[in-house]
Design an enzyme around this catalytic site. Structure first.
Site, PDB file in Angstrom:
ATOM      1  N   PHE A  28       0.849  -1.238  -0.041  1.00 30.92           N
ATOM      2  CA  PHE A  28      -0.125  -0.061  -0.024  1.00 30.92           C
ATOM      3  C   PHE A  28       0.835   1.095   0.011  1.00 30.92           C
ATOM      4  CE2 PHE A  28      -2.602   3.269   2.318  1.00 30.92           C
ATOM      5  CZ  PHE A  28      -3.497   3.087   1.645  1.00 30.92           C
ATOM      6  N   SER A  96       3.894  -6.671   2.425  1.00 31.50           N
ATOM      7  CA  SER A  96       2.783  -5.626   3.048  1.00 31.50           C
ATOM      8  C   SER A  96       1.440  -5.985   2.777  1.00 31.50           C
ATOM      9  CB  SER A  96       3.250  -4.328   3.159  1.00 31.50           C
ATOM     10  OG  SER A  96       2.484  -3.467   4.118  1.00 31.50           O
ATOM     11  N   MET A  97       0.731  -4.955   2.026  1.00 23.60           N
ATOM     12  CA  MET A  97      -0.781  -5.099   1.440  1.00 23.60           C
ATOM     13  C   MET A  97      -0.496  -5.976   0.377  1.00 23.60           C
ATOM     14  SD  MET A  97      -3.317  -2.852  -0.297  1.00 23.60           S
ATOM     15  CE  MET A  97      -2.463  -2.552  -1.639  1.00 23.60           C
ATOM     16  N   ASP A 192       9.204  -3.850  13.338  1.00 25.36           N
ATOM     17  CA  ASP A 192       8.431  -3.642  12.223  1.00 25.36           C
ATOM     18  C   ASP A 192       7.592  -2.411  12.688  1.00 25.36           C
ATOM     19  OD1 ASP A 192       6.412  -3.080  10.284  1.00 25.36           O
ATOM     20  OD2 ASP A 192       6.365  -5.058   9.231  1.00 25.36           O
ATOM     21  N   HIS A 222       9.876  -2.454   8.083  1.00 29.23           N
ATOM     22  CA  HIS A 222       8.702  -2.910   7.448  1.00 29.23           C
ATOM     23  C   HIS A 222       9.058  -3.156   5.944  1.00 29.23           C
ATOM     24  CE1 HIS A 222       4.545  -3.653   6.340  1.00 29.23           C
ATOM     25  NE2 HIS A 222       4.607  -2.806   5.520  1.00 29.23           N
TER      26      HIS A 222
END
Length: 252
Positions: A28, A96-97, A192, A222
């Protein structure tokens, strides 16, 4: 209506190679630039690599504001179909996303394996914006990368509507984990500042995959694909892909 212009460097990239395809999905507010190092180095090993740019990303905030999570699901499914045109086997990597999106993909198509990098099932900082449309735009801080020499292409602010789409896809994927049975390799950063490490633990504990691994990235935050452990990701990903492509060949 004129299509939004893509930021230079944020474009999708396709690197042709052998019959093993690797789909890489960014996160994202990220772009394919954030996974380009991974893509380039996996392509050097002979794989066919495709990293799509998700709708509303890498252009401008107004473009992101009109994007729905189903658009991102469609982008990933289209990327998979593109790879299947020339590749016998396809592995999907998501950060991530992007991790949530490739996990969703694995419930719909036959993937030889899924690899996630700090897969997002929760982003606590965004929870206060759930079902909210004001403020219209939320300021974004610097990307969460330990290596301070790194630059990531992101927006300085993101629409609250887009944040709610992120919350929706994470919730949707969380409910689908028990439908995943393909081999899976989970990378997670213990430190993270965006996605809790418990997300990767939840995935590991819930999927039905008999072959699953959880690897800690001790020197990355992250956005690990741009961080100090990026070469470890490539090394372990290559090992995983080699093992499971050979198993798939034997099984066929």
């Amino acid at each position: 209506m004129t299509a939004a212009k893509v930021i230079p460097g944020a474009e999708s990239f396709f690197l042709p190679g052998n019959s093993i395809g690797i789909l890489i999905c960014h996160g994202f507010n990220g772009t394919p630039q954030s996974v380009r190092y991974l893509g380039d180095n996996l392509a050097v090993k002979g794989y066919t690599v495709y990293a799509p740019r998700l709708k509303g990303h890498g252009t401008d905030e107004l473009d992101m504001e009109t994007s729905h999570y189903q658009d991102w699901v469609h982008d990933v499914e289209t990327a998979y179909a593109k790879l299947k045109q020339t590749c016998t086997y396809v592995f999907a990597i998501g950060q991530s996303m992007g991790g949530a999106l490739v996990l969703d993909l694995a419930t719909k198509v036959p993937c030889e394996g899924i690899l996630t990098i700090n897969a997002a099932l929760q982003v606590p900082e965004y929870e206060i914006y759930r079902n909210q449309s004001v403020p219209r735009f939320i300021p974004e801080g610097e990307p969460d990368v330990k290596d301070d020499t790194v630059t990531e292409i992101t927006y300085d602010q993101v629409p609250s509507k887009a944040i709610n789409q992120l919350l929706d896809i994470m919730e949707h994927t969380s409910q689908q984990l028990e439908n995943i049975s393909c081999p899976i390799l989970l990378f997670h950063s213990p430190e993270d500042h965006v996605v809790p490490a418990r997300c990767s633990n939840q995935i590991y504990d819930t999927v039905l995959s008999l072959d699953k691994e959880l690897i800690a990235l001790e020197n990355s935050y992250h956005v690990a694909s741009l961080d100090y452990d990026k070469d470890q990701i490539i090394e372990q990903a290559n090992r995983f892909i080699q093992i499971h492509s050979k198993k798939a060949t034997i099984a066929s």
